[in-house]
Design an enzyme around this catalytic site. Structure first.
Site, mmCIF file in Angstrom:
data_model
loop_
_atom_site.group_PDB
_atom_site.id
_atom_site.type_symbol
_atom_site.label_atom_id
_atom_site.label_comp_id
_atom_site.label_asym_id
_atom_site.label_seq_id
_atom_site.Cartn_x
_atom_site.Cartn_y
_atom_site.Cartn_z
ATOM 1 C CE LYS A 42 45.161 15.190 42.101
ATOM 2 N NZ LYS A 42 46.260 14.192 42.288
ATOM 3 N N GLY A 43 42.417 17.378 36.169
ATOM 4 C CA GLY A 43 42.741 17.404 34.736
ATOM 5 C C GLY A 43 42.596 18.724 34.006
ATOM 6 C CD GLU A 98 35.684 17.296 33.327
ATOM 7 O OE1 GLU A 98 36.926 17.411 33.261
ATOM 8 O OE2 GLU A 98 35.127 16.330 33.866
ATOM 9 C CG ASP A 99 40.132 16.473 31.941
ATOM 10 O OD1 ASP A 99 38.912 16.254 32.061
ATOM 11 O OD2 ASP A 99 40.987 15.770 32.517
ATOM 12 C CG ASP A 102 35.484 8.646 28.315
ATOM 13 O OD1 ASP A 102 35.526 8.421 27.102
ATOM 14 O OD2 ASP A 102 35.793 7.790 29.172
ATOM 15 C CE LYS A 130 39.075 9.775 25.425
ATOM 16 N NZ LYS A 130 39.472 8.718 26.372
ATOM 17 C CG PHE A 151 43.735 6.634 28.376
ATOM 18 C CD1 PHE A 151 42.524 6.543 29.051
ATOM 19 C CD2 PHE A 151 44.811 7.215 29.024
ATOM 20 C CE1 PHE A 151 42.391 7.017 30.354
ATOM 21 C CE2 PHE A 151 44.690 7.698 30.326
ATOM 22 C CZ PHE A 151 43.491 7.592 30.992
ATOM 23 C CG ASP A 158 45.798 11.521 35.530
ATOM 24 O OD1 ASP A 158 44.710 11.923 35.085
ATOM 25 O OD2 ASP A 158 45.888 10.601 36.369
ATOM 26 N NE ARG A 164 47.423 15.022 37.369
ATOM 27 C CZ ARG A 164 46.146 14.664 37.224
ATOM 28 N NH1 ARG A 164 45.411 15.219 36.282
ATOM 29 N NH2 ARG A 164 45.607 13.761 37.998
HETATM 30 P P1 IMP Z 1 33.279 10.564 32.037
HETATM 31 O O1 IMP Z 1 32.483 10.655 33.285
HETATM 32 O O2 IMP Z 1 33.344 9.167 31.512
HETATM 33 O O3 IMP Z 1 32.860 11.538 30.967
HETATM 34 O O4 IMP Z 1 34.756 10.846 32.477
HETATM 35 C C1 IMP Z 1 35.413 11.989 32.174
HETATM 36 C C2 IMP Z 1 36.685 12.056 32.978
HETATM 37 O O5 IMP Z 1 37.419 10.845 32.843
HETATM 38 C C3 IMP Z 1 37.590 13.143 32.458
HETATM 39 O O6 IMP Z 1 37.368 14.355 33.114
HETATM 40 C C4 IMP Z 1 38.949 12.588 32.749
HETATM 41 O O7 IMP Z 1 39.323 12.909 34.063
HETATM 42 C C5 IMP Z 1 38.776 11.098 32.653
HETATM 43 N N1 IMP Z 1 39.190 10.628 31.315
HETATM 44 C C6 IMP Z 1 38.396 10.264 30.282
HETATM 45 N N2 IMP Z 1 39.125 9.927 29.206
HETATM 46 C C7 IMP Z 1 40.406 10.083 29.568
HETATM 47 C C8 IMP Z 1 41.655 9.930 28.863
HETATM 48 O O8 IMP Z 1 41.731 9.581 27.675
HETATM 49 N N3 IMP Z 1 42.777 10.222 29.576
HETATM 50 C C9 IMP Z 1 42.750 10.625 30.876
HETATM 51 N N4 IMP Z 1 41.627 10.792 31.560
HETATM 52 C C10 IMP Z 1 40.456 10.532 30.913
HETATM 53 MG MG MG Z 2 38.474 14.852 34.950
#
Ligand code: IMP
Ligand code: MG
Length: 177
Positions: A42-43, A98-99, A102, A130, A151, A158, A164
Protein backbone atom coordinates in the site's frame (compact mmCIF):
# COMPACT_ATOMS: atom_id res chain seq x y z
CA UNK A 1 6.55 0.13 21.07
CA UNK A 2 4.20 1.79 23.61
CA UNK A 3 4.59 5.55 23.36
CA UNK A 4 6.12 7.35 20.45
CA UNK A 5 6.14 10.70 18.75
CA UNK A 6 6.64 11.61 15.11
CA UNK A 7 9.44 14.02 14.20
CA UNK A 8 9.28 15.70 10.79
CA UNK A 9 12.09 14.56 8.48
CA UNK A 10 11.01 15.65 4.98
CA UNK A 11 8.49 18.42 4.37
CA UNK A 12 5.62 18.45 1.87
CA UNK A 13 7.46 21.03 -0.23
CA UNK A 14 10.66 18.96 -0.33
CA UNK A 15 8.68 15.87 -1.37
CA UNK A 16 6.88 17.84 -4.07
CA UNK A 17 10.20 19.04 -5.49
CA UNK A 18 11.66 15.51 -5.43
CA UNK A 19 8.59 14.13 -7.23
CA UNK A 20 8.94 16.86 -9.88
CA UNK A 21 12.61 16.04 -10.38
CA UNK A 22 11.89 12.32 -10.82
CA UNK A 23 9.05 13.08 -13.24
CA UNK A 24 11.32 15.34 -15.30
CA UNK A 25 13.83 12.52 -15.59
CA UNK A 26 11.11 10.03 -16.58
CA UNK A 27 9.79 12.51 -19.17
CA UNK A 28 13.29 12.80 -20.62
CA UNK A 29 13.92 9.05 -20.62
CA UNK A 30 10.58 8.15 -22.23
CA UNK A 31 9.71 11.31 -24.18
CA UNK A 32 8.54 9.38 -27.25
CA UNK A 33 7.43 6.16 -25.51
CA UNK A 34 4.74 5.02 -23.15
CA UNK A 35 5.42 3.88 -19.59
CA UNK A 36 3.66 1.50 -17.25
CA UNK A 37 3.94 2.43 -13.59
CA UNK A 38 3.52 -0.50 -11.23
CA UNK A 39 2.56 0.85 -7.83
CA UNK A 40 3.56 -1.32 -4.90
CA UNK A 41 0.68 -1.22 -2.44
CA UNK A 42 0.00 0.00 0.00
CA UNK A 43 2.91 2.30 0.82
CA UNK A 44 3.52 3.76 -2.64
CA UNK A 45 -0.05 4.86 -3.39
CA UNK A 46 0.41 8.54 -2.55
CA UNK A 47 3.81 8.77 -4.28
CA UNK A 48 2.50 7.01 -7.40
CA UNK A 49 -0.52 9.32 -7.62
CA UNK A 50 1.66 12.43 -7.35
CA UNK A 51 4.21 11.12 -9.84
CA UNK A 52 1.54 10.07 -12.34
CA UNK A 53 0.19 13.59 -12.56
CA UNK A 54 3.62 14.98 -13.47
CA UNK A 55 4.36 12.48 -16.24
CA UNK A 56 3.87 13.76 -19.78
CA UNK A 57 4.56 10.51 -21.63
CA UNK A 58 1.66 8.15 -22.27
CA UNK A 59 1.20 6.42 -18.92
CA UNK A 60 -0.61 3.34 -17.63
CA UNK A 61 -0.92 2.27 -14.00
CA UNK A 62 -1.09 -1.14 -12.39
CA UNK A 63 -1.19 -2.09 -8.72
CA UNK A 64 0.50 -5.00 -7.01
CA UNK A 65 0.63 -5.80 -3.35
CA UNK A 66 3.96 -6.77 -1.90
CA UNK A 67 4.23 -7.45 1.80
CA UNK A 68 7.06 -8.61 3.97
CA UNK A 69 6.45 -6.74 7.19
CA UNK A 70 3.38 -7.67 9.23
CA UNK A 71 2.69 -5.29 12.07
CA UNK A 72 6.22 -4.74 13.26
CA UNK A 73 9.13 -2.50 12.34
CA UNK A 74 11.33 -5.52 11.53
CA UNK A 75 11.38 -7.08 8.07
CA UNK A 76 10.54 -10.78 8.02
CA UNK A 77 12.40 -11.30 4.76
CA UNK A 78 9.34 -13.24 3.68
CA UNK A 79 7.99 -11.67 0.51
CA UNK A 80 4.39 -12.15 -0.59
CA UNK A 81 3.31 -10.75 -3.97
CA UNK A 82 -0.38 -10.68 -4.90
CA UNK A 83 -2.30 -9.81 -8.10
CA UNK A 84 0.74 -10.85 -10.13
CA UNK A 85 -0.99 -13.53 -12.22
CA UNK A 86 -3.41 -11.13 -13.93
CA UNK A 87 -0.70 -8.60 -14.70
CA UNK A 88 0.20 -8.32 -18.38
CA UNK A 89 3.34 -6.26 -18.97
CA UNK A 90 4.67 -7.81 -22.15
CA UNK A 91 6.42 -5.22 -24.33
CA UNK A 92 5.88 -2.44 -21.77
CA UNK A 93 8.39 0.03 -20.36
CA UNK A 94 7.83 -0.81 -16.72
CA UNK A 95 8.72 1.41 -13.81
CA UNK A 96 8.19 -0.21 -10.42
CA UNK A 97 7.20 2.49 -7.93
CA UNK A 98 8.13 1.79 -4.31
CA UNK A 99 7.88 3.84 -1.14
CA UNK A 100 11.08 2.63 0.55
CA UNK A 101 13.93 0.33 -0.39
CA UNK A 102 15.23 -1.08 2.86
CA UNK A 103 16.97 -4.50 2.76
CA UNK A 104 16.08 -4.61 -0.96
CA UNK A 105 14.60 -8.10 -0.59
CA UNK A 106 11.04 -7.11 -1.64
CA UNK A 107 12.04 -5.14 -4.72
CA UNK A 108 14.51 -7.80 -5.85
CA UNK A 109 11.81 -10.49 -5.63
CA UNK A 110 9.36 -8.24 -7.43
CA UNK A 111 11.78 -7.38 -10.23
CA UNK A 112 12.64 -11.04 -10.77
CA UNK A 113 8.96 -11.95 -11.08
CA UNK A 114 8.25 -9.11 -13.51
CA UNK A 115 11.23 -9.92 -15.77
CA UNK A 116 9.65 -13.36 -16.36
CA UNK A 117 6.69 -11.55 -17.97
CA UNK A 118 8.78 -10.11 -20.84
CA UNK A 119 8.54 -6.35 -20.42
CA UNK A 120 10.39 -4.20 -22.97
CA UNK A 121 12.34 -2.56 -20.15
CA UNK A 122 12.16 -2.41 -16.38
CA UNK A 123 13.29 0.28 -13.95
CA UNK A 124 12.91 0.89 -10.24
CA UNK A 125 11.74 4.16 -8.71
CA UNK A 126 11.75 4.70 -4.94
CA UNK A 127 10.80 7.73 -2.89
CA UNK A 128 13.13 6.73 -0.05
CA UNK A 129 16.32 4.69 0.04
CA UNK A 130 17.92 3.22 3.19
CA UNK A 131 21.22 2.18 1.66
CA UNK A 132 22.74 1.30 5.03
CA UNK A 133 20.22 -1.51 5.52
CA UNK A 134 20.76 -3.25 2.17
CA UNK A 135 21.10 -7.04 2.24
CA UNK A 136 20.85 -7.74 -1.50
CA UNK A 137 22.22 -5.88 -4.50
CA UNK A 138 19.64 -3.88 -6.43
CA UNK A 139 19.98 -1.06 -8.95
CA UNK A 140 17.76 1.97 -8.33
CA UNK A 141 17.00 4.13 -11.35
CA UNK A 142 15.09 6.98 -9.71
CA UNK A 143 15.41 7.93 -6.03
CA UNK A 144 13.77 10.77 -4.11
CA UNK A 145 15.81 10.80 -0.89
CA UNK A 146 18.56 8.78 0.73
CA UNK A 147 17.72 8.42 4.41
CA UNK A 148 19.42 6.92 7.45
CA UNK A 149 18.35 3.78 9.25
CA UNK A 150 15.26 5.18 10.93
CA UNK A 151 11.65 4.06 10.84
CA UNK A 152 9.58 6.54 8.88
CA UNK A 153 5.87 7.16 8.30
CA UNK A 154 3.65 9.48 6.28
CA UNK A 155 2.96 10.23 2.60
CA UNK A 156 1.39 6.78 2.25
CA UNK A 157 3.86 4.98 4.52
CA UNK A 158 2.58 3.33 7.68
CA UNK A 159 3.47 2.05 11.09
CA UNK A 160 1.02 -0.79 11.88
CA UNK A 161 -1.37 0.72 9.27
CA UNK A 162 -1.32 4.15 10.90
CA UNK A 163 -0.04 7.57 9.75
CA UNK A 164 -0.40 7.01 5.99
CA UNK A 165 -2.38 10.26 5.93
CA UNK A 166 0.46 12.52 7.09
CA UNK A 167 1.37 14.87 4.20
CA UNK A 168 5.06 14.84 5.17
CA UNK A 169 7.57 12.11 6.10
CA UNK A 170 8.31 11.74 9.79
CA UNK A 171 10.51 9.57 11.98
CA UNK A 172 8.98 7.39 14.69
CA UNK A 173 10.70 8.17 17.97
CA UNK A 174 10.08 6.01 20.98
CA UNK A 175 9.31 7.81 24.21
CA UNK A 176 11.04 6.05 27.07
CA UNK A 177 9.36 6.49 30.45
P1 IMP B 1 12.73 -4.44 2.07
O1 IMP B 1 12.30 -5.71 1.43
O2 IMP B 1 13.46 -4.68 3.35
O3 IMP B 1 13.50 -3.52 1.16
O4 IMP B 1 11.40 -3.76 2.54
C1 IMP B 1 10.89 -2.66 1.94
C2 IMP B 1 9.49 -2.43 2.45
O5 IMP B 1 9.46 -2.46 3.87
C3 IMP B 1 8.99 -1.06 2.05
O6 IMP B 1 8.32 -1.09 0.83
C4 IMP B 1 8.08 -0.72 3.19
O7 IMP B 1 6.80 -1.25 2.95
C5 IMP B 1 8.67 -1.43 4.38
N1 IMP B 1 9.51 -0.49 5.15
C6 IMP B 1 10.86 -0.42 5.18
N2 IMP B 1 11.28 0.58 5.97
C7 IMP B 1 10.17 1.15 6.45
C8 IMP B 1 9.93 2.28 7.31
O8 IMP B 1 10.84 2.98 7.79
N3 IMP B 1 8.63 2.58 7.56
C9 IMP B 1 7.59 1.87 7.04
N4 IMP B 1 7.76 0.83 6.24
C10 IMP B 1 9.03 0.47 5.94
MG1 MG C 1 6.15 -1.47 0.76
Amino acid sequence: MKDYKIKKLISEKEIERAVEKIAEKVNEDYFDQSVLLICILKGAFVFTAALTQKIKSEVKIEFVRVSSYGNSTMSSGNVKISDLKELNIEGENVIIVEDIIDTGISIKAMKEELIKKNPKSIKVCALLNKEERRKVKIELDYVGFDILNEFVVGYGIDFAEKHRNLPYIGIIEEIKN
